[in-house]
Enzyme design. Sequence first.
Site, PDB file in Angstrom:
ATOM      1  N   ARG A 394      32.789  30.959  52.710  1.00  0.00           N
ATOM      2  CA  ARG A 394      33.962  31.294  53.525  1.00  0.00           C
ATOM      3  C   ARG A 394      33.545  31.829  54.890  1.00  0.00           C
ATOM      4  O   ARG A 394      34.112  31.450  55.917  1.00  0.00           O
ATOM      5  CB  ARG A 394      34.857  32.323  52.819  1.00  0.00           C
ATOM      6  CG  ARG A 394      36.164  32.597  53.585  1.00  0.00           C
ATOM      7  CD  ARG A 394      37.013  33.628  52.851  1.00  0.00           C
ATOM      8  NE  ARG A 394      38.356  33.711  53.389  1.00  0.00           N
ATOM      9  CZ  ARG A 394      38.736  34.540  54.343  1.00  0.00           C
ATOM     10  NH1 ARG A 394      37.849  35.346  54.926  1.00  0.00           N
ATOM     11  NH2 ARG A 394      39.994  34.580  54.756  1.00  0.00           N
ATOM     12  N   CYS A 395      32.557  32.716  54.916  1.00  0.00           N
ATOM     13  CA  CYS A 395      32.093  33.264  56.190  1.00  0.00           C
ATOM     14  C   CYS A 395      31.610  32.165  57.133  1.00  0.00           C
ATOM     15  O   CYS A 395      31.762  32.265  58.349  1.00  0.00           O
ATOM     16  CB  CYS A 395      30.953  34.258  55.972  1.00  0.00           C
ATOM     17  SG  CYS A 395      31.436  35.814  55.209  1.00  0.00           S
ATOM     18  N   MET A 396      31.006  31.115  56.565  1.00  0.00           N
ATOM     19  CA  MET A 396      30.395  30.066  57.379  1.00  0.00           C
ATOM     20  C   MET A 396      31.386  29.011  57.847  1.00  0.00           C
ATOM     21  O   MET A 396      30.970  28.009  58.443  1.00  0.00           O
ATOM     22  CB  MET A 396      29.279  29.380  56.587  1.00  0.00           C
ATOM     23  CG  MET A 396      28.091  30.268  56.298  1.00  0.00           C
ATOM     24  SD  MET A 396      26.700  29.358  55.594  1.00  0.00           S
ATOM     25  CE  MET A 396      27.401  28.741  54.054  1.00  0.00           C
TER      26      MET A 396
END
Length: 409
Positions: A394-396
């Site tokens: 998700r962060c990426m």
Amino acid sequence: MTASKAEGRMMNGADSEVGRLTTVMLHRPGAELKRLTPRNNDKLLFDAIPWVGRAQEEHDAFAQALRDHGVEVLYLTELLQDTLEYETARQEIIPAVLADRQLGDRLADLTRRHLEDLDPEDLAQTLIAGLAREELKTGRGLVYDLMDRHDFVVDPLPNLLFTRDSSVWIGDRVAVASLAMPARARESMLTRLIYTYHPRFAATQHLYEPWLEHVEGGDVLLMAPGVVAVGTGERTTPAGVERLCRRLFAAGLAHTVLAVPIAQRRATMHLDTICTMVDVDTVVMYPPVAYSLQAYTVTPSDGDEPRVSGPRPFLEAAAEAMGIERVKVIDTGLDPVTAEREQWDDGNNTLALAPRVAVAYERNVETNARLEASGVKVIRIAGSELGSGRGGPRCMSCPVSREGLPALP
């Protein structure tokens, strides 16, 4: 919201975390990661020195997994290169990058001339990978002379990999984040430049801007159409949540915002390090906080100030705002030690491609097994090197467009 009635989908925008993902923005790690050393990795917010070649292989496999599921992948570097073809964009970003008072007037002026002479591709690479003293052949003056040859005139951006942090789409508008850590401030500058000048995003309205109070995309969770949860802790400030609430309500993009205080420490820097959605009514969540996390419910009022109530249990407040009986929880791991290990390894940081379809790091074996036992299809990716900066799938990824969801029963 901007939508195509024929296709039943937004062109750009998202109103949930789990509507079918159609377009995503990624950043393939590059030369900026090669700048990390034991001398500077703490300052640049990395817990380890990644093996860059392997990190790129892992990221390429991640991007291909998205394409294999019908997702259009946009690369931030390519978008930035296109954007820097426009002189107005160059005139905006170069002075902004050189506003660092530590450079002094002379070195800043010489660096400006150097950057102005670069073509769009080289300028984009320099703005991302940074510029070391030894690479600035025209440098001179006291500040320049006192710098170590490996010191940076322009710092690299190794955290640019985590594109969700610097922007988040809410409805048909983009909120460009105000990043709290000095090492990441330029990420928002580059992201905003793309959304302002790239033809792909022509006429896009900005919901939030980098010069406002601190709000980071990793803290923003689109629980359901009209319901937004915002973590406040290490990175997003209460003042930032308040400002975002006002803007969401003014734009008609939310009827409820849940302000969620989270522990201010590295392991839980964002809300999405402890909770992400894998279905319209289901989250994967770190057990120690699942039933202790609190939320303040913020709603519009007839006056200028939003109405605030609470606190009350987060899951209870979320279910009420979403109009469902309860939010289902899938725990990270099976026991306290496994849960703690897999939370640190981003077991909670999943990326939903559609309801009950999620990308996750393969190393979180127990969490992935629990997801599958709950009916979630898990697309496993390697992340031994990508995770060294404390971020998962998700962060990426910054979802640029998702299909809208049908109303919950």
